[in-house]
Design a protein around this motif. Structure first.
Motif, short mmCIF file in Angstrom:
data_model
loop_
_atom_site.label_atom_id
_atom_site.label_comp_id
_atom_site.label_asym_id
_atom_site.label_seq_id
_atom_site.Cartn_x
_atom_site.Cartn_y
_atom_site.Cartn_z
N PRO A 41 0.84 -1.22 0.00
CA PRO A 41 0.00 0.00 0.00
C PRO A 41 0.86 1.26 0.00
CG PRO A 41 -0.62 -1.51 1.79
CD PRO A 41 0.66 -2.02 1.21
N LEU A 42 0.41 2.25 -0.72
CA LEU A 42 1.14 3.52 -0.78
C LEU A 42 0.85 4.33 0.49
CD1 LEU A 42 0.33 4.42 -4.49
CD2 LEU A 42 2.44 3.42 -3.60
N PRO A 43 1.83 5.08 0.98
CA PRO A 43 1.58 5.90 2.18
C PRO A 43 0.67 7.08 1.86
CG PRO A 43 3.80 6.27 1.35
CD PRO A 43 3.21 5.19 0.49
N PRO A 44 -0.04 7.60 2.88
CA PRO A 44 -0.90 8.77 2.64
C PRO A 44 -0.05 9.95 2.17
CG PRO A 44 -1.19 7.90 4.87
CD PRO A 44 -0.06 7.15 4.26
N LEU A 45 -0.67 10.87 1.47
CA LEU A 45 0.05 12.05 0.99
C LEU A 45 0.49 12.90 2.17
CD1 LEU A 45 -2.32 13.13 -1.92
CD2 LEU A 45 -0.40 11.54 -1.98
N THR A 46 1.66 13.51 2.05
CA THR A 46 2.18 14.35 3.13
C THR A 46 1.96 15.83 2.81
OG1 THR A 46 4.30 14.51 2.05
CG2 THR A 46 4.04 12.70 3.63
N VAL A 47 2.13 16.66 3.84
CA VAL A 47 1.98 18.09 3.64
C VAL A 47 3.06 18.59 2.67
CG1 VAL A 47 3.33 18.73 5.70
CG2 VAL A 47 1.63 20.31 4.80
N ASP A 48 4.28 18.02 2.74
CA ASP A 48 5.35 18.43 1.82
C ASP A 48 4.95 18.18 0.37
OD1 ASP A 48 6.93 19.31 3.80
OD2 ASP A 48 8.39 17.67 3.72
N TYR A 49 4.31 17.03 0.13
CA TYR A 49 3.88 16.69 -1.23
C TYR A 49 2.79 17.67 -1.68
CZ TYR A 49 2.22 13.87 -5.18
OH TYR A 49 1.84 13.42 -6.42
N ALA A 50 1.83 17.92 -0.79
CA ALA A 50 0.74 18.84 -1.15
C ALA A 50 1.30 20.22 -1.44
CB ALA A 50 -0.28 18.89 -0.02
N ARG A 51 2.28 20.64 -0.64
CA ARG A 51 2.87 21.97 -0.87
C ARG A 51 3.66 22.00 -2.18
NH1 ARG A 51 5.02 23.10 5.05
NH2 ARG A 51 3.08 23.80 5.96
N ALA A 52 4.41 20.93 -2.44
CA ALA A 52 5.22 20.89 -3.66
C ALA A 52 4.32 20.99 -4.89
CB ALA A 52 6.04 19.60 -3.71
N LEU A 53 3.10 20.45 -4.78
CA LEU A 53 2.20 20.48 -5.94
C LEU A 53 1.44 21.80 -6.05
CD1 LEU A 53 2.85 17.48 -6.18
CD2 LEU A 53 0.43 17.04 -6.52
N THR A 54 1.18 22.43 -4.91
CA THR A 54 0.28 23.58 -4.97
C THR A 54 0.97 24.93 -4.81
OG1 THR A 54 -0.20 23.23 -2.63
CG2 THR A 54 -1.77 22.31 -4.20
N LEU A 55 2.21 24.95 -4.29
CA LEU A 55 2.92 26.22 -4.20
C LEU A 55 3.64 26.48 -5.51
CD1 LEU A 55 4.49 26.13 -0.61
CD2 LEU A 55 2.36 27.19 -1.37
N ARG A 56 3.84 27.74 -5.81
CA ARG A 56 4.51 28.09 -7.06
C ARG A 56 5.96 27.56 -7.06
NH1 ARG A 56 2.95 32.62 -10.64
NH2 ARG A 56 1.32 32.95 -9.13
N ASP A 57 6.65 27.71 -5.91
CA ASP A 57 8.03 27.24 -5.81
C ASP A 57 8.07 25.97 -4.97
OD1 ASP A 57 8.96 29.57 -7.12
OD2 ASP A 57 8.70 30.65 -5.23
N PRO A 58 8.38 24.82 -5.58
CA PRO A 58 8.45 23.59 -4.80
C PRO A 58 9.47 23.70 -3.69
CG PRO A 58 8.60 23.15 -7.15
CD PRO A 58 8.68 24.63 -6.98
N LEU A 59 9.20 23.02 -2.59
CA LEU A 59 10.12 23.08 -1.45
C LEU A 59 11.48 22.52 -1.85
CD1 LEU A 59 7.77 21.89 1.41
CD2 LEU A 59 8.35 24.22 0.72
N PRO A 60 12.59 23.18 -1.47
CA PRO A 60 13.90 22.71 -1.90
C PRO A 60 14.36 21.45 -1.17
CG PRO A 60 14.09 24.66 -0.49
CD PRO A 60 12.63 24.39 -0.67
N ARG A 61 13.85 21.23 0.08
CA ARG A 61 14.38 20.08 0.82
C ARG A 61 13.88 18.76 0.23
NH1 ARG A 61 10.25 19.95 5.60
NH2 ARG A 61 9.10 21.83 5.05
N SER A 62 14.57 17.70 0.61
CA SER A 62 14.23 16.40 0.04
C SER A 62 12.80 16.02 0.44
CB SER A 62 15.25 15.38 0.52
OG SER A 62 14.61 14.29 1.11
N ASN A 63 12.10 15.46 -0.47
CA ASN A 63 10.69 15.19 -0.27
C ASN A 63 10.42 13.73 -0.66
OD1 ASN A 63 7.90 14.99 -0.58
ND2 ASN A 63 7.70 17.12 -1.17
N ALA A 64 10.35 12.86 0.36
CA ALA A 64 10.24 11.41 0.10
C ALA A 64 8.97 11.10 -0.69
CB ALA A 64 10.25 10.66 1.42
#
Ligand code: FMN
Length: 195
Positions: A41-64
């Motif tokens: 099973p895939l893990p639930p979506l994280t806030v980092d993933y949601a931010r990377a998709l919805t913010l104009r500038d994706p977060l620079p830190r590593s995002n599993a």
């Protein structure tokens, strides 16, 4: 021609849809890559993933979660044929398959927003969706709505995969026929491209 098989049934190898999918994949030949969403099973979506998709500038830190999304998209990019075997759960796709969709249908990666609408960025490919259901949902025998087919059609077309073929294994709860007869019935309506 490598095939990606995405399965989502909690019944796993015992699921009739999975049996049919593997039968078809074996006939087509070539490498088979299996993404079993019930076994792994895939893990639930994280806030980092949601931010990377919805913010104009994706977060620079590593995002599993973003890395997992990349891996799942690469499975689509490294194969030329797609088979999805899924049960109907509560008139739609099971949660496990919906989560896979949330990882692979990604803005600026697998589709581009344009003034004309979302445009798919993946290569077109022959695609078959096998839908298993306990009851009936098609005209005539229908006793319930089917939101799975239009939803998955919209998802696939937004990825760039148009005109997928759908085949239905219906009435599996309180089966009216043997598994072999039901598979034969489904195979009989499959286009020449698949069987
Ligand atoms: C949580 C859940 C929800 C279900 N919802 C539906 C439904 O809305 N309509 C239906 O016809 N069958 C429904 N079923 C029955 C499954 O579609 C049926 O068991 C089918 O055989 C599953 O296919 P599988 O063997 O590939 O898992 C549901 C089953 C579960 C576990």
């Amino acid at each position: 021609m490598p095939t990606l098989l995405v399965t989502a049934s909690p019944h796993r190898d015992e699921a009739l849809g999975n049996r049919l999918a593997r039968q078809i994949a074996a006939r087509k030949g070539g490498d088979l890559l299996v993404r079993d969403l019930a076994a792994e099973p895939l893990p639930p979506l994280t806030v980092d993933y949601a931010r990377a998709l919805t913010l104009r500038d994706p977060l620079p830190r590593s995002n599993a979660t973003l890395e997992l999304s990349e891996r799942l998209i690469e499975e689509l990019e490294s194969t030329d044929r797609l088979i999805i075997a899924t049960p109907m759960h509560n008139f739609g796709m099971p949660a496990a398959l919906k989560l896979w969709v949330d990882y692979v249908l990604r803005i600026h990666r697998t589709f581009a927003p344009t003034p004309q609408g979302k445009v798919g960025l993946l290569a077109a490919r022959p695609t078959l969706v096998i839908v298993s259901s306990g009851g009936f949902h098609r005209a005539g025998e229908s006793k319930q709505p089917n939101f799975l087919t239009p939803h998955l059609e919209a998802v696939l077309s937004t990825l760039g995969i148009r005109a997928p073929e759908f085949v239905y294994l219906e009435g599996l709860v309180g089966r009216r026929a043997t598994p072999e007869a039901m598979i034969a019935e489904a195979v009989a309506v499959l286009g020449d491209a698949w069987y």
